[in-house]
Design a protein around this motif. Structure first.
Motif, PDB file in Angstrom:
ATOM      1  N   TYR A   7       0.838  -1.207   0.000  1.00 24.04           N
ATOM      2  CA  TYR A   7       0.000   0.000   0.000  1.00 24.04           C
ATOM      3  C   TYR A   7       0.872   1.256   0.000  1.00 24.04           C
ATOM      4  O   TYR A   7       0.639   2.194  -0.769  1.00 24.04           O
ATOM      5  CB  TYR A   7      -0.923   0.023   1.221  1.00 24.04           C
ATOM      6  CG  TYR A   7      -1.635   1.351   1.355  1.00 24.04           C
ATOM      7  CD1 TYR A   7      -2.832   1.589   0.687  1.00 24.04           C
ATOM      8  CD2 TYR A   7      -1.085   2.393   2.107  1.00 24.04           C
ATOM      9  CE1 TYR A   7      -3.465   2.823   0.770  1.00 24.04           C
ATOM     10  CE2 TYR A   7      -1.702   3.628   2.194  1.00 24.04           C
ATOM     11  CZ  TYR A   7      -2.895   3.845   1.516  1.00 24.04           C
ATOM     12  OH  TYR A   7      -3.500   5.068   1.583  1.00 24.04           O
ATOM     13  N   LEU A   8       1.886   1.270   0.868  1.00 22.15           N
ATOM     14  CA  LEU A   8       2.706   2.467   1.020  1.00 22.15           C
ATOM     15  C   LEU A   8       3.518   2.762  -0.241  1.00 22.15           C
ATOM     16  O   LEU A   8       3.558   3.904  -0.707  1.00 22.15           O
ATOM     17  CB  LEU A   8       3.638   2.285   2.221  1.00 22.15           C
ATOM     18  CG  LEU A   8       4.509   3.473   2.610  1.00 22.15           C
ATOM     19  CD1 LEU A   8       3.670   4.708   2.865  1.00 22.15           C
ATOM     20  CD2 LEU A   8       5.345   3.124   3.829  1.00 22.15           C
ATOM     21  N   ALA A   9       4.156   1.734  -0.808  1.00 23.38           N
ATOM     22  CA  ALA A   9       4.944   1.944  -2.024  1.00 23.38           C
ATOM     23  C   ALA A   9       4.052   2.363  -3.188  1.00 23.38           C
ATOM     24  O   ALA A   9       4.426   3.214  -4.005  1.00 23.38           O
ATOM     25  CB  ALA A   9       5.718   0.673  -2.371  1.00 23.38           C
ATOM     26  N   ASN A  10       2.849   1.776  -3.259  1.00 25.23           N
ATOM     27  CA  ASN A  10       1.909   2.156  -4.310  1.00 25.23           C
ATOM     28  C   ASN A  10       1.422   3.591  -4.123  1.00 25.23           C
ATOM     29  O   ASN A  10       1.251   4.346  -5.087  1.00 25.23           O
ATOM     30  CB  ASN A  10       0.728   1.195  -4.314  1.00 25.23           C
ATOM     31  CG  ASN A  10      -0.273   1.508  -5.416  1.00 25.23           C
ATOM     32  OD1 ASN A  10       0.031   1.381  -6.597  1.00 25.23           O
ATOM     33  ND2 ASN A  10      -1.470   1.926  -5.036  1.00 25.23           N
ATOM     34  N   ARG A  11       1.229   3.984  -2.879  1.00 24.47           N
ATOM     35  CA  ARG A  11       0.790   5.352  -2.584  1.00 24.47           C
ATOM     36  C   ARG A  11       1.853   6.371  -3.022  1.00 24.47           C
ATOM     37  O   ARG A  11       1.547   7.434  -3.570  1.00 24.47           O
ATOM     38  CB  ARG A  11       0.519   5.465  -1.084  1.00 24.47           C
ATOM     39  CG  ARG A  11       0.168   6.851  -0.580  1.00 24.47           C
ATOM     40  CD  ARG A  11      -1.267   7.235  -0.911  1.00 24.47           C
ATOM     41  NE  ARG A  11      -1.575   8.538  -0.322  1.00 24.47           N
ATOM     42  CZ  ARG A  11      -2.226   8.703   0.829  1.00 24.47           C
ATOM     43  NH1 ARG A  11      -2.626   7.639   1.530  1.00 24.47           N
ATOM     44  NH2 ARG A  11      -2.479   9.914   1.293  1.00 24.47           N
ATOM     45  N   LEU A  12       3.113   6.037  -2.791  1.00 29.11           N
ATOM     46  CA  LEU A  12       4.197   6.964  -3.124  1.00 29.11           C
ATOM     47  C   LEU A  12       4.533   6.983  -4.612  1.00 29.11           C
ATOM     48  O   LEU A  12       4.859   8.036  -5.161  1.00 29.11           O
ATOM     49  CB  LEU A  12       5.452   6.602  -2.320  1.00 29.11           C
ATOM     50  CG  LEU A  12       5.400   6.847  -0.814  1.00 29.11           C
ATOM     51  CD1 LEU A  12       6.606   6.221  -0.126  1.00 29.11           C
ATOM     52  CD2 LEU A  12       5.334   8.341  -0.520  1.00 29.11           C
ATOM     53  N   PHE A  13       4.450   5.811  -5.279  1.00 31.64           N
ATOM     54  CA  PHE A  13       4.971   5.709  -6.644  1.00 31.64           C
ATOM     55  C   PHE A  13       3.989   5.121  -7.645  1.00 31.64           C
ATOM     56  O   PHE A  13       4.356   4.871  -8.797  1.00 31.64           O
ATOM     57  CB  PHE A  13       6.257   4.862  -6.656  1.00 31.64           C
ATOM     58  CG  PHE A  13       7.405   5.514  -5.946  1.00 31.64           C
ATOM     59  CD1 PHE A  13       8.115   6.548  -6.547  1.00 31.64           C
ATOM     60  CD2 PHE A  13       7.786   5.105  -4.676  1.00 31.64           C
ATOM     61  CE1 PHE A  13       9.184   7.152  -5.900  1.00 31.64           C
ATOM     62  CE2 PHE A  13       8.850   5.707  -4.018  1.00 31.64           C
ATOM     63  CZ  PHE A  13       9.549   6.732  -4.638  1.00 31.64           C
ATOM     64  N   GLY A  14       2.744   4.901  -7.230  1.00 27.94           N
ATOM     65  CA  GLY A  14       1.777   4.294  -8.137  1.00 27.94           C
ATOM     66  C   GLY A  14       1.561   5.101  -9.405  1.00 27.94           C
ATOM     67  O   GLY A  14       1.469   4.537 -10.498  1.00 27.94           O
ATOM     68  N   LYS A  15       1.494   6.402  -9.293  1.00 26.55           N
ATOM     69  CA  LYS A  15       1.206   7.203 -10.488  1.00 26.55           C
ATOM     70  C   LYS A  15       2.374   7.196 -11.477  1.00 26.55           C
ATOM     71  O   LYS A  15       2.213   7.583 -12.642  1.00 26.55           O
ATOM     72  CB  LYS A  15       0.832   8.631 -10.105  1.00 26.55           C
ATOM     73  CG  LYS A  15       1.949   9.518  -9.635  1.00 26.55           C
ATOM     74  CD  LYS A  15       1.400  10.935  -9.440  1.00 26.55           C
ATOM     75  CE  LYS A  15       2.521  11.909  -9.132  1.00 26.55           C
ATOM     76  NZ  LYS A  15       2.024  13.299  -9.019  1.00 26.55           N
ATOM     77  N   GLU A  16       3.547   6.737 -11.018  1.00 27.89           N
ATOM     78  CA  GLU A  16       4.700   6.603 -11.917  1.00 27.89           C
ATOM     79  C   GLU A  16       4.732   5.235 -12.599  1.00 27.89           C
ATOM     80  O   GLU A  16       5.653   4.948 -13.362  1.00 27.89           O
ATOM     81  CB  GLU A  16       5.999   6.810 -11.135  1.00 27.89           C
ATOM     82  CG  GLU A  16       6.043   8.062 -10.280  1.00 27.89           C
ATOM     83  CD  GLU A  16       5.841   9.353 -11.073  1.00 27.89           C
ATOM     84  OE1 GLU A  16       6.165   9.360 -12.268  1.00 27.89           O
ATOM     85  OE2 GLU A  16       5.360  10.339 -10.478  1.00 27.89           O
TER      86      GLU A  16
END
Length: 538
Positions: A218-227
């Motif tokens: 969840y955290l990694a997706n929150r930080l870098f999902g839009k990339e």
């Protein structure tokens, strides 16, 4: 806002092995396949295309879609997962432990390096697609390495009963007990828009997910999902079954330790530190209660410190029935990654690259293509005010990376109104004693020892006098010394690289998403220099 850089060799924080690898030292060329230059990727793409088992793609995409089912998935990430179905799509991978709240700053640098390399590859090879992947180390079990993060010089630690020796993989750990860490973090981070976002991020990641794998995803997706980052947890049986043949080879032939020994010998012969010493069998047995190493005694296989055992036939049947229960350690995990993913390049820190450089022969023995190895970007983040202080103190960027006593001694000598450097006197003394050695040689050789003792005594006396004068001058220049030390302590917490100590939240609190945007702009994965990134105005 500016960005500067210095050579890795000028930082004094990177090992001889990594510096020699970066300079493509000839004696290391047999330990890697292709050096990560943009012009070398075409050959890597072609070779991986011919060797990769494209039947893996279906299971990979199916498992990823299930893992992302409960997350808000960006269009970029969803598109990249779909792209993995195509034999024209390749990955660039970084891996990292499931550190609490990402751990040190370099977690961000690893992922930014990975994202930026896929973008460069797309520009260079538009006929292919390239997906950035974060491989979560869900099967590690060293709780003490991941259960804390540092903020404002304070350590926020997660105390969990499941940290006991022999516990199962950290990815399975319950997030129970993180409410207390959240309260302490919330109190420390304070208020403001970015602080509230950080608190929400922590709360949703750790208090609304049941285990550490889901929380970290969840955290990694929150930080870098839009990339477009794709996050892989590779413990699923549908994925592990593609690795079964290599698991069996390890059990039957101890393939990883045997094949890597030549590389280990080569590194030792060149006086490099060997990063990992392999066991005979580099597999763990994993279930909900334990992750313990597998050992072989005579014709039987055992799980260390348990009552579990098998014959050869039984353990091979166990691999077929439950491949997910066989967990590769650091020697075999790279091979599993490259079997599972259509990967071209692994991006890691110096320690990671050091153990990858032990593995090329093992990959060849298992007929798996060895990836390119790229050192992740490294950076020092500073404010414009800190940079102004450095310049006012007349400290160069290169000097900033010196050990503190070296830096202070150098600056004290430079700003003193007297010259506290006895190098000339010492050289003169050595020349005088050379004449005495020659005289003793011609008269009575038994006096050579006495001459040597007197030389050592007098040189030591000069050293002591020089040091006493230097300490006296430091006291006179106390204010200057304190300002030098304070600046370096701010930029190098615990006398270490900032990226290995400080959590991203300290900077996200100040700059928000602008922190990640700036890193994406400044960190060029193919630029082999250490970056100094300045934020704000004086």
């Amino acid at each position: 806002m500016s960005t500067d850089h210095i050579a890795y060799s000028d930082t004094n924080y990177f090992t001889p092995l990594i510096l020699d690898y970066l300079s493509e030292k000839e004696s290391l060329e047999h330990l890697y396949h292709r050096f990560p230059k943009i012009e070398n990727f075409r050959a890597q793409i072609d070779e991986k295309s011919q060797s990769y088992n494209n039947f893996v793609r279906k299971d990979l995409v199916e498992v990823l879609k299930e893992q992302y089912a409960d997350l808000k998935v960006s269009e970029a990430t969803s598109g990249n997962i779909d792209l993995l179905s195509s034999d024209k799509t390749f990955t660039v991978v970084t891996g990292h432990q499931l550190n609490l709240f990402t751990g040190p700053l370099y977690f961000l640098y690893k992922i930014v390096s990975t994202i930026n390399l896929t973008r460069k590859l797309k520009e260079e090879h538009p006929e292919n697609d390239f997906v950035p992947v974060y491989w979560m180390a869900t099967e590690d079990h060293d709780f003490e390495e991941i259960n804390f993060f540092n903020l404002h010089g304070k350590k926020f630690k997660w105390n969990n009963a499941e940290k006991r020796a022999g516990a199962t993989a950290v990815g399975k750990l319950s997030t129970e007990g993180l409410e207390e860490v959240f309260k302490l973090f919330s109190s420390e981070i304070g208020g403001g828009t970015n602080a509230e976002e950080l608190k929400e991020m922590f709360q949703k990641a750790y208090l609304e997910h049941n285990n550490l794998t889901d929380a970290t995803r969840y955290l990694a997706n929150r930080l870098f999902g839009k990339e477009g980052l794709v996050i892989v947890a590779a413990g699923d049986s549908r994925l592990k079954k593609h690795f079964s043949i290599h698991i069996k080879n390890e059990l039957l032939n101890e393939s990883s330790s045997n094949a890597s020994q030549a590389a280990i010998d080569s590194l030792q012969e060149q006086d490099y530190k060997v990063q990992v010493n392999p066991r005979d069998i580099n597999l763990f047995y994993l279930n909900d209660e334990i992750r313990e190493r597998i050992v072989k005694k005579d014709a039987q296989y055992f799980v260390h410190e348990t009552e579990i055992s098998w014959s050869k036939e039984e353990i091979l049947a166990e691999v077929d029935a439950h491949p997910e229960r066989f967990s590769p350690n650091v020697m075999m995990r790279p091979l599993y990654q490259e079997v599972l993913l259509p990967n071209l390049c692994y991006i890691g820190g110096g320690g990671e690259l050091a153990y990858w450089l032990q593995l090329k022969n093992y990959f060849e023995a298992e007929t798996v293509v060895f990836p390119m190895l790229l050192l992740r970007n490294s950076a020092l983040l500073q404010t414009a005010k800190q940079d102004a202080k450095r310049r006012k103190l007349d400290i160069s960027l290169k000097e900033l990376f010196l050990k503190q006593h070296e830096l202070i001694n150098r600056k004290v000598r430079k700003i003193s109104n007297i010259n506290i450097d006895f190098s000339e006197q010492k050289e003169h003394l050595i020349q005088q004693f050379q004449q005495m050695y020659e005289l003793a040689e011609k008269t009575d050789k038994s006096f050579i020892g006495a001459v040597k003792a007197q030389e050592v005594k007098q040189l030591k006396g000069l050293d002591n006098l020089e040091n006493r004068l230097l300490q006296a001058q430091k006291r006179k220049l106390k204010d200057e010394v304190e300002r030098i030390a304070a600046l370096q302590n701010d930029l190098f917490p615990n006398r270490s690289l900032q990226e290995r100590q400080t959590n991203f939240s300290e900077y996200y609190d100040e700059y928000g998403q602008g922190l990640i945007e700036r890193l994406l702009k400044e960190l060029d994965p193919l630029d082999a220099n250490f970056k100094i990134i300045t934020f704000g105005k004086e």
